[in-house]
Every structure is written in structure tokens, then in C-alpha cells.
Design a protein around this motif. Structure first.
Motif, PDB file in Angstrom:
ATOM      1  N   HIS A   6      -0.518   3.535  12.891  1.00 39.05           N
ATOM      2  CA  HIS A   6      -1.759   2.778  13.066  1.00 39.05           C
ATOM      3  C   HIS A   6      -2.278   2.817  14.503  1.00 39.05           C
ATOM      4  O   HIS A   6      -2.879   1.857  14.983  1.00 39.05           O
ATOM      5  CB  HIS A   6      -1.570   1.327  12.605  1.00 39.05           C
ATOM      6  CG  HIS A   6      -0.372   0.650  13.194  1.00 39.05           C
ATOM      7  ND1 HIS A   6       0.709   0.257  12.425  1.00 39.05           N
ATOM      8  CD2 HIS A   6      -0.054   0.318  14.469  1.00 39.05           C
ATOM      9  CE1 HIS A   6       1.617  -0.302  13.193  1.00 39.05           C
ATOM     10  NE2 HIS A   6       1.165  -0.288  14.450  1.00 39.05           N
ATOM     11  N   MET A  46      -1.066  -3.594   1.417  1.00 36.32           N
ATOM     12  CA  MET A  46      -0.729  -3.036   2.722  1.00 36.32           C
ATOM     13  C   MET A  46       0.110  -4.035   3.514  1.00 36.32           C
ATOM     14  O   MET A  46      -0.177  -5.233   3.526  1.00 36.32           O
ATOM     15  CB  MET A  46      -1.984  -2.659   3.504  1.00 36.32           C
ATOM     16  CG  MET A  46      -1.689  -1.962   4.824  1.00 36.32           C
ATOM     17  SD  MET A  46      -3.178  -1.277   5.637  1.00 36.32           S
ATOM     18  CE  MET A  46      -3.470   0.161   4.614  1.00 36.32           C
ATOM     19  N   SER A  48       1.414  -4.936   7.270  1.00 35.52           N
ATOM     20  CA  SER A  48       1.194  -4.695   8.691  1.00 35.52           C
ATOM     21  C   SER A  48       2.161  -5.515   9.534  1.00 35.52           C
ATOM     22  O   SER A  48       2.268  -6.733   9.354  1.00 35.52           O
ATOM     23  CB  SER A  48      -0.232  -5.054   9.093  1.00 35.52           C
ATOM     24  OG  SER A  48      -0.366  -5.048  10.515  1.00 35.52           O
ATOM     25  N   GLY A 114      -3.300  -3.102  12.602  1.00 36.41           N
ATOM     26  CA  GLY A 114      -2.317  -2.504  11.708  1.00 36.41           C
ATOM     27  C   GLY A 114      -2.872  -2.296  10.310  1.00 36.41           C
ATOM     28  O   GLY A 114      -2.443  -1.399   9.576  1.00 36.41           O
ATOM     29  N   PRO A 118      -5.569   2.161   9.450  1.00 38.65           N
ATOM     30  CA  PRO A 118      -5.342   2.935   8.219  1.00 38.65           C
ATOM     31  C   PRO A 118      -6.468   2.813   7.197  1.00 38.65           C
ATOM     32  O   PRO A 118      -6.838   3.800   6.559  1.00 38.65           O
ATOM     33  CB  PRO A 118      -4.032   2.349   7.670  1.00 38.65           C
ATOM     34  CG  PRO A 118      -3.351   1.764   8.847  1.00 38.65           C
ATOM     35  CD  PRO A 118      -4.451   1.235   9.708  1.00 38.65           C
ATOM     36  N   SER A 167       2.197   0.158   6.962  1.00 34.65           N
ATOM     37  CA  SER A 167       1.615   0.506   8.258  1.00 34.65           C
ATOM     38  C   SER A 167       2.699   0.337   9.315  1.00 34.65           C
ATOM     39  O   SER A 167       3.203  -0.766   9.537  1.00 34.65           O
ATOM     40  CB  SER A 167       0.421  -0.413   8.541  1.00 34.65           C
ATOM     41  OG  SER A 167      -0.143  -0.152   9.799  1.00 34.65           O
TER      42      SER A 167
END
Length: 259
Positions: A6, A46, A48, A114, A118, A167
Motif C-alpha cells: 500500500h 479488506m 488494513s 492502507g 489498493p 493490505s
């Protein structure tokens, strides 16, 4: 399912001429973007490592609308927006609590880089998708691996297409090009992560020495542990699309392909 770096330098407004040094990672991102588009996920889960973390619980962000920003890097113009998958986050919350895995919900409109980096690179062509943003915790390695396994059970029970993205940047001391110098632990960390991920050898990942993790100065261990837990019971292989460290920070891009 994939692991992505990231670095804000991947974004043209920030990286500018430095993006040339990240050409292989950008090429890998293009391949991932195409795979994501082909799979047409309804939701992207996702993880992060820069989201707000609790010391004793995993967490999910449940706000009605998210805005990804890069203003901490001086870019106030580049943003991205995403809607939330309320239902999936609710199912994750309930299921993990029932499994006695600590999980809590927050509500923040802004996404950290983060998530933002992406998503900017992966979703330009994707339509009608929602986001389920998750954060790891300060719990130990085994808890993150088991948390990933529990998440996988929830996602697999859903009647929808879900993509999972970890990430994660690797060591910030990966080689002599690092602003803070190379360390033996940085080299060991990146080598160990790549080996464990590609062979799907989670025991190697869980056994990674805490001193190595700390001195590697990394932010990828927890999301990658959760990723490994999520794919543990699935048949398939992890394919490394790219690993490079042109600025002394390890950037791994990998995709899990089910058989």
C-alpha cells in the motif's frame, strides 16, 4: 484473495517519477485488477494494518459511506468512495462473537491509506461493489490466524461473491536502499514471509521470532496471518505476482487461486 502493498508512491500524484521504480508492482496490480473485474465481487473485504486497532479485539468499520483520502501525504485532491456492506459486517460481528473471538464495530467515514491505495488501483473499472473494512488487533499471532479462519467460515456461508484483500507492506529495512538502513531481521522477515505464503506453511509464519518481527519494522504480519487463516481450508495455490524493494521496503503482491 490477494496480498497487496500500500505504498502511496504507487499513486501517480504522489509517486510521480518514483513510480518507474515500482513498475513490476504496478504491473502486478494491473493483473489483480483484471482478475478482480473478471470475478465481479459484490463485496471487498479488506484488512488494513493502519486502521484503528484495539488491543484486545478485531474490528470492522460500519459507516454508511466511506471516503478514502491521501491528505497525510500532501494529496488533498485524490479520493475514492465506497459503500458499506452492512449485512456482511453484521454477520462477521455476530459469528465471531459466538465463536468467542473478540470483535467490535467502529464508525469512521475516512479510510486510511492502507485501504485507499489498493482500492484506487483495483476498483477503477468495478461497478456496484461494497466494502467491509477490517482492522487487526494487538493480540498474538495465533489469534490472528484463528481470526482469519473464523472470517473464512462466515464469508463462505454467504450467498454472494466476496473478494478478500490483505493490505500489507513487509520490512522497512529490506535492503541498503532503506532510508533507515538494512537489518538482518528485515532480510529474514521478508524471506520468511514469502516462503510461508507461497508454500501455505502457516506454522512457519506463526513461528516467526518476535524480535525479528519488531526489528524488521513491518506492517504486514497481522493481515497476512489473517489471510493465511482464511485460505487454510481451501484447495488452491498462492502465486507470487511480484516482490520488489526499490526503496528498501518490501512490497509483496500475491494472489490465491482456488483449484
Amino acid at each position: 484473495s490477494a496480498i497487496v502493498p500500500h505504498s502511496p508512491l504507487l499513486i501517480s500524484t504522489i509517486g510521480k517519477e518514483h513510480r518507474d521504480s515500482l513498475s513490476q508492482t504496478l504491473k502486478a496490480y494491473t493483473e489483480l485488477e483484471q482478475a478482480l473485474y473478471a470475478s465481479q465481487p459484490e463485496t471487498i473485504v479488506m484488512i488494513s494494518p493502519h486502521a484503528h486497532m484495539y488491543p484486545d479485539a478485531f474490528s470492522g468499520n460500519m459507516h454508511d459511506k466511506f471516503v478514502g483520502v491521501l491528505k497525510e501525504f500532501g494529496d488533498h485532491g485524490t479520493t475514492m468512495e465506497a459503500g458499506v456492506d452492512f449485512l456482511l459486517l453484521d454477520h462477521i460481528h455476530r459469528s465471531l462473537r459466538e465463536a468467542q473471538i473478540p470483535f467490535t464495530l467502529t464508525s469512521q467515514p475516512e479510510l486510511d491509506y492502507g485501504f485507499t491505495v489498493p482500492l484506487l488501483l483495483l476498483t477503477q473499472k468495478l461497478k456496484n461493489w461494497k466494502l467491509a473494512p477490517l482492522a487487526p488487533s494487538l493480540l498474538g499471532p495465533q489469534a490472528h490466524y484463528e481470526g482469519g479462519r473464523a472470517l473464512a467460515q462466515v464469508i463462505q456461508s454467504e450467498n454472494r461473491r466476496v473478494a478478500v484483500i490483505a493490505s500489507a507492506d513487509l520490512s522497512h529495512h529490506a535492503n541498503a536502499k532503506s532510508p533507515h538502513g538494512e537489518t538482518p531481521e528485515g532480510v529474514i522477515f521478508d524471506k520468511s514471509i514469502r516462503s510461508a505464503v507461497l508454500t501455505r506453511h502457516h506454522a512457519e509464519l506463526l513461528g516467526l521470532d518476535g524480535n525479528v518481527r519488531e526489528k524488521a519494522d513491518q506492517c504486514g504480519y497481522q493481515p497476512i496471518l489473517m489471510f493465511m487463516g482464511m485460505i487454510e481450508d481451501l484447495s488452491g495455490t498462492v502465486r507470487e505476482l511480484c516482490y520488489e524493494a526499490p526503496f528498501g521496503v518490501g512490497y509483496l503482491t500475491a494472489i490465491f487461486e482456488q483449484s
